[in-house]
Design an enzyme around this catalytic site. Sequence first.
Site, PDB file in Angstrom:
ATOM      1  CG  ASN A 172      38.257  32.984  -7.029  1.00  0.00           C
ATOM      2  OD1 ASN A 172      39.141  33.347  -6.629  1.00  0.00           O
ATOM      3  ND2 ASN A 172      37.757  33.986  -7.914  1.00  0.00           N
ATOM      4  CD  GLU A 269      41.922  39.467 -10.958  1.00  0.00           C
ATOM      5  OE1 GLU A 269      40.956  40.281 -11.199  1.00  0.00           O
ATOM      6  OE2 GLU A 269      41.899  38.446 -10.725  1.00  0.00           O
ATOM      7  CB  CYS A 303      37.371  38.450 -10.400  1.00  0.00           C
ATOM      8  SG  CYS A 303      38.475  37.622 -11.150  1.00  0.00           S
ATOM      9  CD  GLU A 479      47.717  38.166 -11.325  1.00  0.00           C
ATOM     10  OE1 GLU A 479      46.274  38.093 -11.322  1.00  0.00           O
ATOM     11  OE2 GLU A 479      48.580  38.004 -10.928  1.00  0.00           O
TER      12      GLU A 479
HETATM   13  P1  NDP Z   1      39.404  38.716   0.395  1.00  0.00           P
HETATM   14  O1  NDP Z   1      39.728  39.712  -0.269  1.00  0.00           O
HETATM   15  O2  NDP Z   1      39.094  39.096   1.697  1.00  0.00           O
HETATM   16  O3  NDP Z   1      40.738  37.666   0.607  1.00  0.00           O
HETATM   17  C1  NDP Z   1      41.717  37.402  -0.601  1.00  0.00           C
HETATM   18  C2  NDP Z   1      43.001  37.043   0.073  1.00  0.00           C
HETATM   19  O4  NDP Z   1      43.435  38.074   0.999  1.00  0.00           O
HETATM   20  C3  NDP Z   1      42.939  35.917   1.101  1.00  0.00           C
HETATM   21  O5  NDP Z   1      44.143  35.019   1.180  1.00  0.00           O
HETATM   22  C4  NDP Z   1      42.582  36.751   2.501  1.00  0.00           C
HETATM   23  O6  NDP Z   1      42.973  35.924   3.390  1.00  0.00           O
HETATM   24  C5  NDP Z   1      43.670  37.572   2.462  1.00  0.00           C
HETATM   25  N1  NDP Z   1      43.381  39.108   2.923  1.00  0.00           N
HETATM   26  C6  NDP Z   1      42.140  39.361   3.552  1.00  0.00           C
HETATM   27  N2  NDP Z   1      42.498  40.613   4.145  1.00  0.00           N
HETATM   28  C7  NDP Z   1      43.628  41.116   3.821  1.00  0.00           C
HETATM   29  C8  NDP Z   1      44.546  42.364   4.299  1.00  0.00           C
HETATM   30  N3  NDP Z   1      44.080  43.183   4.772  1.00  0.00           N
HETATM   31  N4  NDP Z   1      45.907  42.051   3.920  1.00  0.00           N
HETATM   32  C9  NDP Z   1      46.328  41.197   3.319  1.00  0.00           C
HETATM   33  N5  NDP Z   1      45.654  39.972   2.768  1.00  0.00           N
HETATM   34  C10 NDP Z   1      44.387  40.000   3.229  1.00  0.00           C
HETATM   35  O7  NDP Z   1      38.299  37.888  -0.190  1.00  0.00           O
HETATM   36  P2  NDP Z   1      37.472  36.861   0.772  1.00  0.00           P
HETATM   37  O8  NDP Z   1      38.070  35.525   0.365  1.00  0.00           O
HETATM   38  O9  NDP Z   1      37.111  37.271   2.167  1.00  0.00           O
HETATM   39  O10 NDP Z   1      36.142  36.903  -0.157  1.00  0.00           O
HETATM   40  C11 NDP Z   1      35.212  38.021   0.238  1.00  0.00           C
HETATM   41  C12 NDP Z   1      34.577  38.475  -0.920  1.00  0.00           C
HETATM   42  O11 NDP Z   1      35.614  39.169  -1.909  1.00  0.00           O
HETATM   43  C13 NDP Z   1      34.006  37.540  -1.911  1.00  0.00           C
HETATM   44  O12 NDP Z   1      32.646  37.340  -1.576  1.00  0.00           O
HETATM   45  C14 NDP Z   1      34.091  38.102  -3.312  1.00  0.00           C
HETATM   46  O13 NDP Z   1      32.944  39.203  -3.569  1.00  0.00           O
HETATM   47  C15 NDP Z   1      35.483  39.083  -2.963  1.00  0.00           C
HETATM   48  N6  NDP Z   1      36.335  38.189  -3.793  1.00  0.00           N
HETATM   49  C16 NDP Z   1      36.915  38.738  -5.108  1.00  0.00           C
HETATM   50  C17 NDP Z   1      37.648  37.859  -5.793  1.00  0.00           C
HETATM   51  C18 NDP Z   1      38.278  38.121  -7.134  1.00  0.00           C
HETATM   52  O14 NDP Z   1      39.043  37.549  -7.671  1.00  0.00           O
HETATM   53  N7  NDP Z   1      37.797  39.513  -7.611  1.00  0.00           N
HETATM   54  C19 NDP Z   1      38.466  36.778  -5.030  1.00  0.00           C
HETATM   55  C20 NDP Z   1      37.790  36.341  -3.813  1.00  0.00           C
HETATM   56  C21 NDP Z   1      37.109  36.923  -3.075  1.00  0.00           C
HETATM   57  P3  NDP Z   1      41.821  34.712   4.142  1.00  0.00           P
HETATM   58  O15 NDP Z   1      40.673  34.650   3.151  1.00  0.00           O
HETATM   59  O16 NDP Z   1      42.656  33.553   4.219  1.00  0.00           O
HETATM   60  O17 NDP Z   1      41.364  35.509   5.700  1.00  0.00           O
END
Ligand code: NDP
Length: 499
Positions: A172, A269, A303, A479
């Site tokens: 994001n 976070e 977030c 952070e």
């Molecule tokens: P994720 O939490 O799945 O991903 C965040 C990061 O972690 C990405 O780089 C992802 O890889 C990686 N990741 C995923 N699973 C694991 C794991 N088991 N161990 C270590 N790293 C991992 O978020 P998404 O991008 O899939 O988004 C899904 C939902 O999450 C969104 O719709 C939103 O609701 C929420 N979200 C919240 C955020 C926040 O700042 N609070 C930020 C982003 C998402 P990759 O995505 O490359 O597969």
Amino acid sequence: MATNNERQIAERRIDGEAFVLPAATIAGESLCAADSEVCSRICNAATGETIGWQQHATAAMVDRAVHAAHDALIAWRHTTPAARGKLLRKIAELVEADRARLAAMQMQVSGKPPFEADLDVSDTIATFNYYAGLCEDASAFAAEAVAVPDDALLAERVHEPVGVAALIVPWNFPMVTTAWKLAPALAAACTVVIKPSELTSPTEHMLAAIVSEAGVPDGVVNVVNGGGDVGAWLTTHPLVDKISFTGSTASGRKVMQAAAQDMKRLTLELGGKSALVVREDADVAQAVSLAVGGAFTNAGQMCSATARILVHDNVYRKFMAAFETAVRAVLVAPPQVADAAMGPLISAAQHARVAALVAQGVEAGAQIAFAGQLDPACADGFFMAPVVIAEPAADNVLWTDEIFGPVACVKSFRSDDEAIAIANDTRYGLVATVVTGDEKAARRYKAQLRAGLVWVNTPQLIFPQVCWGGFGVSGIGRELGVAGLRSYQELRHTVGLRG
Ligand code: NDP
């Protein structure tokens, strides 16, 4: 780090050619996966067009990256804060010099409007400059005497680098989220392996190239690309000492479980479902402006989205009328359209996920009060018009869950007690905003809202000096600020006879 290669790749894209990003950049070398390995598409969210491809790292590459960071730690941890400060300052200067290209790439991938893309670059620069300043000042790194009740003894505390840090970031705010982790990690003399989101890795590659160009030694900053499996390999690697993760609460739980095995240090976070409270004495025009910014900046993919808007009964009708006018006026459009105010969702999957949540909420009884509209130029991207729900039930998914899209809910309240109770009635606790003309009431909200950061009558201002992080399922640790530096350090005490 031989990231000039990646830099050229990014430049080629800006010139209009598709690219293939390597699977990893480890100790100065770009590694490409064999043809049979996984490769994912990088899209322009505003057009749906493929702009490039991202090779995914293998487990062996992740292992190699962690070893490179581990090897580099020996020399890096003995650099002085002043030397690291110089490098961080240089990174900030190079990001500034590259501002236009970085913002252009941010727009090309995420479809953000120009002002949002530019703000991301400014935030990145401010973060590197802030941690450069902490290093230059050096007092945050000096040994401190600790008073003990025996004059014959000298007790001291020191802060030491925690070691190898895995930095896992979402899509994001690419580059910004990375900077929030990378700058304090480097300041603390940690070495790192970064795992960008597979959807938005190009700007992270450009940033990594800048870090290299600034003179950060090979192996100190390594990048592995890929999806959740690549992230999971990092979180379970025995040589990783610290994990800093930003993403969903669901993934955060898995990361926490993985960290438990070796007691890795952890910063999480995660999500939020934050409130914006409009008191009876609020300036309604200001409240509307803060509500639009809080719910629809970055198309609500924040977030910190204040997607639960609480409005005092006595100003509810006035607020809703003005809010409707403002939401209908939000220009949802690709970044090329002049005055575009809101961009697309990041992917077709995210669009489908948000649309399904809206359908589920409406099916369960939520009423759409009004919605915005899409510019005709939005035909091909993953755009969604802003949606406002009035008075959802307390158990409606749109009220309870993080939607991560342009969906805001509005509820009325009659007293401060009620507003505070509703605002705090969530397992999340990242941020909150209160809009009021009464200083005493503002103090009460600041004290009683259960959130890591409370804004009073301001937009979501973020300064690197002010820590970021939340209560409850919004995460663990902080952070930014000095606490952000400390999260990459171990605290050690020594006690001995005075010489
Ligand atoms: P994720 O939490 O799945 O991903 C965040 C990061 O972690 C990405 O780089 C992802 O890889 C990686 N990741 C995923 N699973 C694991 C794991 N088991 N161990 C270590 N790293 C991992 O978020 P998404 O991008 O899939 O988004 C899904 C939902 O999450 C969104 O719709 C939103 O609701 C929420 N979200 C919240 C955020 C926040 O700042 N609070 C930020 C982003 C998402 P990759 O995505 O490359 O597969």
